[in-house]
Design an enzyme around this catalytic site. Structure first.
Site, PDB file in Angstrom:
ATOM      1  N   ARG A 166      61.090  20.088 -26.704  1.00  0.00           N
ATOM      2  CA  ARG A 166      59.745  20.651 -26.827  1.00  0.00           C
ATOM      3  C   ARG A 166      58.861  20.056 -25.741  1.00  0.00           C
ATOM      4  O   ARG A 166      59.041  18.918 -25.320  1.00  0.00           O
ATOM      5  CB  ARG A 166      59.160  20.333 -28.205  1.00  0.00           C
ATOM      6  CG  ARG A 166      59.790  21.116 -29.334  1.00  0.00           C
ATOM      7  CD  ARG A 166      59.089  20.890 -30.660  1.00  0.00           C
ATOM      8  NE  ARG A 166      59.274  19.551 -31.168  1.00  0.00           N
ATOM      9  CZ  ARG A 166      58.408  18.561 -31.047  1.00  0.00           C
ATOM     10  NH1 ARG A 166      57.240  18.763 -30.466  1.00  0.00           N
ATOM     11  NH2 ARG A 166      58.678  17.368 -31.518  1.00  0.00           N
ATOM     12  N   TYR A 221      64.586  26.699 -24.786  1.00  0.00           N
ATOM     13  CA  TYR A 221      64.957  25.637 -25.729  1.00  0.00           C
ATOM     14  C   TYR A 221      64.430  25.956 -27.138  1.00  0.00           C
ATOM     15  O   TYR A 221      63.245  26.306 -27.294  1.00  0.00           O
ATOM     16  CB  TYR A 221      64.438  24.269 -25.257  1.00  0.00           C
ATOM     17  CG  TYR A 221      64.549  23.241 -26.361  1.00  0.00           C
ATOM     18  CD1 TYR A 221      65.797  22.714 -26.695  1.00  0.00           C
ATOM     19  CD2 TYR A 221      63.451  22.871 -27.116  1.00  0.00           C
ATOM     20  CE1 TYR A 221      65.927  21.841 -27.759  1.00  0.00           C
ATOM     21  CE2 TYR A 221      63.569  21.988 -28.181  1.00  0.00           C
ATOM     22  CZ  TYR A 221      64.813  21.472 -28.496  1.00  0.00           C
ATOM     23  OH  TYR A 221      64.938  20.614 -29.554  1.00  0.00           O
ATOM     24  N   LYS A 233      58.305  25.555 -35.475  1.00  0.00           N
ATOM     25  CA  LYS A 233      57.125  24.706 -35.270  1.00  0.00           C
ATOM     26  C   LYS A 233      55.862  25.539 -35.010  1.00  0.00           C
ATOM     27  O   LYS A 233      54.782  25.200 -35.476  1.00  0.00           O
ATOM     28  CB  LYS A 233      57.360  23.749 -34.106  1.00  0.00           C
ATOM     29  CG  LYS A 233      58.593  22.879 -34.242  1.00  0.00           C
ATOM     30  CD  LYS A 233      58.526  21.973 -35.431  1.00  0.00           C
ATOM     31  CE  LYS A 233      59.695  20.984 -35.404  1.00  0.00           C
ATOM     32  NZ  LYS A 233      59.692  20.129 -36.589  1.00  0.00           N
ATOM     33  N   HIS A 253      55.062  18.976 -42.281  1.00  0.00           N
ATOM     34  CA  HIS A 253      56.292  18.622 -41.576  1.00  0.00           C
ATOM     35  C   HIS A 253      57.116  17.717 -42.499  1.00  0.00           C
ATOM     36  O   HIS A 253      57.253  16.521 -42.249  1.00  0.00           O
ATOM     37  CB  HIS A 253      55.897  17.898 -40.279  1.00  0.00           C
ATOM     38  CG  HIS A 253      57.022  17.686 -39.325  1.00  0.00           C
ATOM     39  ND1 HIS A 253      56.960  16.784 -38.289  1.00  0.00           N
ATOM     40  CD2 HIS A 253      58.243  18.266 -39.219  1.00  0.00           C
ATOM     41  CE1 HIS A 253      58.086  16.807 -37.603  1.00  0.00           C
ATOM     42  NE2 HIS A 253      58.879  17.697 -38.146  1.00  0.00           N
ATOM     43  N   SER A 258      59.751  11.594 -35.612  1.00  0.00           N
ATOM     44  CA  SER A 258      61.150  11.766 -35.210  1.00  0.00           C
ATOM     45  C   SER A 258      61.844  10.405 -35.119  1.00  0.00           C
ATOM     46  O   SER A 258      61.203   9.360 -35.031  1.00  0.00           O
ATOM     47  CB  SER A 258      61.237  12.519 -33.887  1.00  0.00           C
ATOM     48  OG  SER A 258      60.426  11.903 -32.950  1.00  0.00           O
ATOM     49  N   CYS A 297      63.583   8.865 -37.478  1.00  0.00           N
ATOM     50  CA  CYS A 297      63.511   8.040 -38.692  1.00  0.00           C
ATOM     51  C   CYS A 297      64.542   8.476 -39.727  1.00  0.00           C
ATOM     52  O   CYS A 297      64.491   8.050 -40.873  1.00  0.00           O
ATOM     53  CB  CYS A 297      62.112   8.113 -39.307  1.00  0.00           C
ATOM     54  SG  CYS A 297      60.876   7.229 -38.354  1.00  0.00           S
ATOM     55  N   ASN A 306      68.976  12.975 -42.491  1.00  0.00           N
ATOM     56  CA  ASN A 306      69.890  12.180 -43.326  1.00  0.00           C
ATOM     57  C   ASN A 306      69.324  12.000 -44.731  1.00  0.00           C
ATOM     58  O   ASN A 306      70.046  12.092 -45.721  1.00  0.00           O
ATOM     59  CB  ASN A 306      70.137  10.800 -42.710  1.00  0.00           C
ATOM     60  CG  ASN A 306      70.897  10.894 -41.397  1.00  0.00           C
ATOM     61  OD1 ASN A 306      71.465  11.937 -41.080  1.00  0.00           O
ATOM     62  ND2 ASN A 306      70.898   9.822 -40.633  1.00  0.00           N
ATOM     63  N   ASP A 356      62.948  19.981 -42.930  1.00  0.00           N
ATOM     64  CA  ASP A 356      61.949  19.832 -41.860  1.00  0.00           C
ATOM     65  C   ASP A 356      60.539  20.288 -42.237  1.00  0.00           C
ATOM     66  O   ASP A 356      59.578  19.644 -41.855  1.00  0.00           O
ATOM     67  CB  ASP A 356      62.424  20.622 -40.628  1.00  0.00           C
ATOM     68  CG  ASP A 356      61.682  20.227 -39.355  1.00  0.00           C
ATOM     69  OD1 ASP A 356      61.386  19.029 -39.201  1.00  0.00           O
ATOM     70  OD2 ASP A 356      61.382  21.109 -38.531  1.00  0.00           O
ATOM     71  N   ARG A 369      71.671  20.068 -30.154  1.00  0.00           N
ATOM     72  CA  ARG A 369      71.341  20.518 -31.515  1.00  0.00           C
ATOM     73  C   ARG A 369      72.444  21.354 -32.153  1.00  0.00           C
ATOM     74  O   ARG A 369      73.236  21.991 -31.459  1.00  0.00           O
ATOM     75  CB  ARG A 369      70.085  21.408 -31.457  1.00  0.00           C
ATOM     76  CG  ARG A 369      68.846  20.702 -30.939  1.00  0.00           C
ATOM     77  CD  ARG A 369      68.183  19.941 -32.039  1.00  0.00           C
ATOM     78  NE  ARG A 369      67.046  19.152 -31.606  1.00  0.00           N
ATOM     79  CZ  ARG A 369      66.017  18.847 -32.405  1.00  0.00           C
ATOM     80  NH1 ARG A 369      65.975  19.281 -33.634  1.00  0.00           N
ATOM     81  NH2 ARG A 369      65.034  18.083 -31.962  1.00  0.00           N
ATOM     82  N   GLY A 421      72.547   6.220 -47.759  1.00  0.00           N
ATOM     83  CA  GLY A 421      72.665   6.524 -49.188  1.00  0.00           C
ATOM     84  C   GLY A 421      71.930   5.519 -50.066  1.00  0.00           C
ATOM     85  O   GLY A 421      71.437   5.856 -51.146  1.00  0.00           O
TER      86      GLY A 421
HETATM   87  C1  OXD Z   1      61.097  17.911 -34.410  1.00  0.00           C
HETATM   88  C2  OXD Z   1      62.187  18.799 -34.808  1.00  0.00           C
HETATM   89  O1  OXD Z   1      60.938  17.652 -33.209  1.00  0.00           O
HETATM   90  O2  OXD Z   1      62.333  19.045 -36.015  1.00  0.00           O
HETATM   91  O3  OXD Z   1      60.365  17.461 -35.299  1.00  0.00           O
HETATM   92  O4  OXD Z   1      62.924  19.288 -33.938  1.00  0.00           O
HETATM   93 MN    MN Z   2      60.718  18.368 -37.214  1.00  0.00          MN
END
Ligand code: OXD
Ligand code: MN
Length: 587
Positions: A71, A199, A208, A228, A250, A252, A256, A279, A371, A496
């Protein structure tokens, strides 16, 4: 042939066709036959590469241009009439000026190409949450990706009828010229224009651009929230499911967490975690006075590197059919690989740029931001409520960041207003991988800094105002999985085992456990975090629950500095909360 008689849609497409001058216009109907034909066309043009259909059925490979892999926040604009309404954290240009500039760039940009007309819905068509969009694009990659990430189909036209209430999205790859790359939002016109990029984050306009930037603006006007946030449900052995939504900057581990597999001792007892979204959350007040959330998307657009059967088996398993892989390593057997998938980098493979890759030369095979685009329904732990048009009720909202020392493993805000303050001061420290500078604090309120379609201070005010409307608000928490010891090693195992923290959070929401009141909010009594089956002692736990007042005093200075840019628009409630924190720290 046009698939709708809606004059607003037809007139707009007519205007955009005259501007971009494609050779032909193809109306996407969402059918598998048509998508199959378009994928085949993509194999001929080279936009797509067919993967091994035995091992990865329905999967395709795509490369974006090497100058076009992420982005572009510095080229992302919010163009509303008054500059003041975009706020200090967004790029702004006068809409008229921007339209003129963009019309110049789009002029003839689709010559010799096909324009695809994609009707899509964010969330379930006809549901109380649904908002519709039409994306015009000259990219086959966009067509096949939108068909995974959103609900594409002619039912969108039926739902719209004669209404002008849809988001207009125009995208053209044009020449992929970085100097003329623009991702522009006109919130007052329900319009998005994206040019000179291919992209995903810049061109899949439902994500987004619409579901966060435009939707946050609409939510402000219409008393709902576009956030978000991931959404997950925790099912206890008696079958009750409690839901939370969580926002993280991002890097973090948001994906997961969204697909977390509980530790064995929890699984044995019958606990399960269900993923509703990874997301974005659209959140409304339900008739019962609680917040109800949906994931408006239909797929996952996840970062590939680091995703493995160890770190996130649910994500990896989601990608095994009908998925798109972008900028990863392409193996000679027509499968894919990326760093962190396993310890066996392939030989004779092509790297993300399409060059023969020698893993021993130290270069990366996959781009760090490569991705996967996977249907959400492929996910083994996708929630049975994923398709529920009413959404799921939120018991908790969780904010988080990556902090080496300051933030404890978990704390709870005192109330909604304090929770909004906690979200507004969210921050992460940079890691060596992100930039040269390690440990620099980056503020990213509610993880919305790059995604808020209006003035950030008005957005905070909206949160505060929503608080007054929600009769049964969720409780608000902050987590930090990333406390380090003096050698810089992470103390908490994460992944986990974060379940142990989520369990405490849910118990707090249902008044099932006590807590200690501290300067920053409520902290767990250490013995209330379940460490069963984990090689982790209570003293270690105490060390990551510690709140160092000196560090927090420095934090207050950082917050004051950050708040300054919002001037008089900063809500008084947040000033009050900051003063309360200062007061508490001086006691
Ligand atoms: C971000 C994504 O950049 O989800 O937050 O790709
Ligand atoms: Mn995101």
């Amino acid at each position: 042939m046009a698939l709708t008689q809606n004059v607003h849609i037809l007139n707009w497409i007519d205007e955009m066709t005259k501007l971009t001058k494609p050779d032909k216009v193809v109306w996407i109907d969402g059918s598998e036959e048509q998508l199959e034909a378009i994928r085949n066309e993509g194999f001929i043009t080279g936009e797509l590469i067919k993967l091994n259909q035995e091992l990865l059925p329905g999967c395709v490979y795509h490369r974006s241009a090497p100058n076009d892999v992420a982005r572009v926040e510095d080229r992302t604009f919010i163009c509303c009439k008054n500059e003041e309404d975009a706020g200090p954290t967004n790029n702004w240009m006068d809409p008229q000026e921007m339209y003129e500039k963009l019309y110049g760039i789009f002029d003839g940009s689709m010559k010799g190409r096909t324009m695809y007309v994609i009707p899509y819905s964010m969330s379930i068509v006809g549901s109380p949450f649904a908002k519709y969009g039409i994306e015009l694009t000259d990219s086959i990659y966009v067509v096949v990706s939108m068909a995974i990430m959103t609900r594409v189909g002619t039912d969108v036209y039926e739902a719209l009828g004669d209404s002008p209430d849809f988001i207009k999205g125009l995208h053209s790859k044009a020449d992929l010229d970085e100097e003329k790359r623009y991702i522009v939002h006109f919130p007052e016109d329900n319009t998005i224009m994206s040019v000179n990029s291919g992209y995903g984050g810049n061109v899949l306009l439902g994500k987004k651009c619409f579901a966060l930037r435009i939707a946050s603006y609409l939510g402000h006007k219409e008393n709902w929230m576009a956030e978000h946030m991931l959404i997950l449900g925790i099912e206890s052995p008696d079958g009750e499911v409690r839901y939370l939504a969580a926002a993280f900057p991002s890097a973090c581990g948001k994906t997961n967490l969204a697909m977390l597999i509980p530790p064995e001792i929890y699984r044995e007892k019958g606990y399960k975690v269900w993923c509703v979204g990874d997301d974005i959350a659209w959140i409304r007040i339900g008739p019962d006075g609680r917040l109800w959330a949906v994931n408006p998307e239909y797929g996952f657009f996840g970062v590939a590197p680091g995703t493995s059967m160890k770190s996130n088996p649910n994500a990896l398993l989601s990608t095994l059919k009908n998925s798109i892989f972008t900028n990863v390593v392409l193996k000679p057997d027509g499968t894919v690989w990326w760093e962190g998938m396993d310890k066996n980098p392939p030989t004779d493979a092509l790297n993300w740029k399409g060059e023969l890759w020698d893993p021993s030369d130290g270069s990366k095979g996959a781009h760090p931001n490569s991705r996967f685009t996977a249907p959400a329904k492929n996910c083994p732990c996708i929630s049975p409520e994923f398709d529920n048009p009413e959404g799921v009720p939120l018991s908790a909202i969780v904010f988080g960041g990556r902090r080496a020392k300051t933030a404890p493993l978990v704390y709870q805000s005192r109330d909604w207003q304090h929770g909004v303050f906690v979200g507004s001061i969210m921050a992460s420290e940079t890691t060596a991988a992100a930039t040269g500078a390690v440990g620099v604090v980056r503020r990213d309120p509610m993880a919305m800094l790059p995604f808020c379609g209006y003035h950030m201070a008005d957005y905070w005010q909206h949160w505060l105002d929503m608080g007054k409307l929600i009769k049964n608000p969720p409780k608000i928490f902050n987590v930090n999985w990333f406390r380090t010891d003096d050698d810089g090693n992470f103390i908490w195992p994460g992944f986990g085992d974060n379940m142990r923290v989520l369990e405490w959070i849910m118990k707090r929401c249902f008044d099932e456990v006590d807590a200690q009141e501290t300067a920053i909010g409520y902290l767990p009594n250490p013995e209330d975090i379940n460490l069963e089956g984990l090689d982790f002692d209570i003293d270690q736990l105490k060390s990551i629950l510690e709140v160092d007042k000196d560090l927090w005093k420095a934090e207050v200075d950082g917050i004051e500095e950050f708040y300054k840019q919002f001037g008089t628009k900063l809500p008084q409630e947040l000033v009050d909360e900051l003063n309360k924190l200062k007061d508490n720290l001086s006691k």
